[in-house]
Design a protein around this motif. Structure first.
Motif, short mmCIF file in Angstrom:
data_model
loop_
_atom_site.label_atom_id
_atom_site.label_comp_id
_atom_site.label_asym_id
_atom_site.label_seq_id
_atom_site.Cartn_x
_atom_site.Cartn_y
_atom_site.Cartn_z
N GLU A 109 3.46 3.74 7.03
CA GLU A 109 4.54 3.76 8.03
C GLU A 109 5.87 3.37 7.41
OE1 GLU A 109 0.68 3.64 9.87
OE2 GLU A 109 1.61 2.24 8.43
N HIS A 110 5.85 2.39 6.52
CA HIS A 110 7.08 2.01 5.81
C HIS A 110 7.59 3.18 4.98
CE1 HIS A 110 5.31 -2.27 6.05
NE2 HIS A 110 6.23 -2.15 6.98
N HIS A 111 6.68 3.88 4.34
CA HIS A 111 7.05 5.02 3.51
C HIS A 111 7.74 6.09 4.35
CE1 HIS A 111 5.86 8.59 0.79
NE2 HIS A 111 6.90 8.00 0.27
N ALA A 112 7.21 6.36 5.53
CA ALA A 112 7.82 7.35 6.41
C ALA A 112 9.24 6.93 6.80
CB ALA A 112 6.96 7.54 7.66
N THR A 113 9.43 5.64 7.06
CA THR A 113 10.77 5.13 7.38
C THR A 113 11.69 5.31 6.19
OG1 THR A 113 9.86 3.48 8.91
CG2 THR A 113 12.08 3.09 8.05
N LEU A 114 11.20 5.01 5.00
CA LEU A 114 11.99 5.13 3.78
C LEU A 114 12.48 6.57 3.59
CD1 LEU A 114 12.51 2.90 1.55
CD2 LEU A 114 10.78 4.09 0.20
#
Length: 309
Positions: A239-244
């Motif tokens: 999920e953090h990666h998608a935000t990034l």
């Protein structure tokens, strides 16, 4: 230099974070400073007191270090907060110096470049602190460009710190820079600690809002903004990666030059590619080299128009 507080971190209510002395409970400045000792004669400049709760002091002598016994519960040595300047002329002459705020470029036509950012921009975990910014400077020298490069990055800084730091340190510079590079990560914004979608949204919105404010400040002094792109972190989830990735797309859409590092550093899951990282949030020497290779030197040969060019 060592900054020590009687009674330890909990009693004193302060910690060193990214070159900033953070104070809990709105402790008045006199009370704060009475508990601060410097064990070397390094000259320290008090830069700002905000809402009576944050005091930022910077060692201004090369080689002076601030350390604390209580950062994230363990001892941590901070890097020196000093100006590192490279200057070069078209003759290929290269000069390295610890600069004063008034050190000049090699000629009046030299491109004046300032870098602000956090620990990766400062060169942490690269051999001899020769990170991507240092390696970029070497590339500019080898290309025989006429420039001055001042690295003012401070480890641990985020967009909030950097907005105030810009007003204190970058805006007063004379002559003003032509180019200001901003190298800030979402790791220092706390993205890895955002567990819900709403938290991640608020974190990304704050990062983008403050970054836009920085670009406005840069343009207000007649300089051209350039943005360091985002980079991985071993603590990121899917999920953090998608935000990034979404934040990177949004930043690119603003139209400023962006150093797009994710394609060369990201393993596709938000983590560092094998062999490119030193710890969870920092590249190693090879990672820094890959980052420097991303930067297009043509950006510095014919930068877009600004009042300082």
């Amino acid at each position: 230099a060592e900054a020590l507080a009687p009674g330890g971190c909990a009693d004193a209510g302060w910690r060193w974070f990214g070159g900033a002395l953070e104070v809990s409970g709105g402790m008045p400045a006199p009370a704060l400073l009475s508990g601060l000792r410097l064990s070397s004669p390094a000259r320290v400049q008090l830069l700002r007191i905000e809402r009576g709760s944050v005091t930022r002091a910077s060692p201004r002598r090369s080689g002076a270090f601030i350390s604390s016994s209580c950062r994230w519960g363990r001892q941590r040595q901070q890097r020196p907060v000093v100006e590192n300047t490279w200057a070069s002329s078209s003759t290929g002459r290269r000069v390295t110096m610890a600069a004063s705020p008034h050190s000049g470029a090699q000629s009046s036509s030299a491109l004046r470049i300032v870098l602000i950012g956090s620990s990766v921009a400062a060169g942490d975990f690269a051999h001899n602190m020769q990170g991507w910014a240092y390696q970029l400077q070497r590339k500019l020298v080898d290309a025989e460009l006429d420039f001055e490069f001042v690295n003012l990055a401070v480890g641990g800084f985020n967009t909030v710190n950097t907005l105030a730091y810009f007003d204190d340190v970058v805006r007063p510079r004379q002559p003003p820079p032509n180019v200001v590079i901003v190298g800030l990560s979402m790791g220092n914004e706390g993205l890895a600690f955002c567990e819900t979608e709403r938290q991640r949204q608020l974190c990304s919105e704050r990062y983008k809002r403050n970054l836009r404010s920085l670009t406005a400040k840069i343009e207000a002094i007649g300089a051209r903004p350039m943005l360091g792109g985002l980079y991985p972190n071993q603590s990121y989830s899917q999920e953090h990666h998608a935000t990034l990735l979404q934040v990177e797309r949004d930043i690119i859409a603003w139209g400023y030059p962006v150093f797009q590092w994710l394609p060369v550093l990201d393993d596709g899951k938000g983590h560092w590619k094998e062999g490119l990282w030193a710890d969870f949030g920092h590249p190693n020497t090879e990672g820094h080299a890959r980052m420097a290779d991303v930067v297009d030197l043509d950006l510095f040969r014919a930068p877009a128009s600004s009042s300082n060019l």
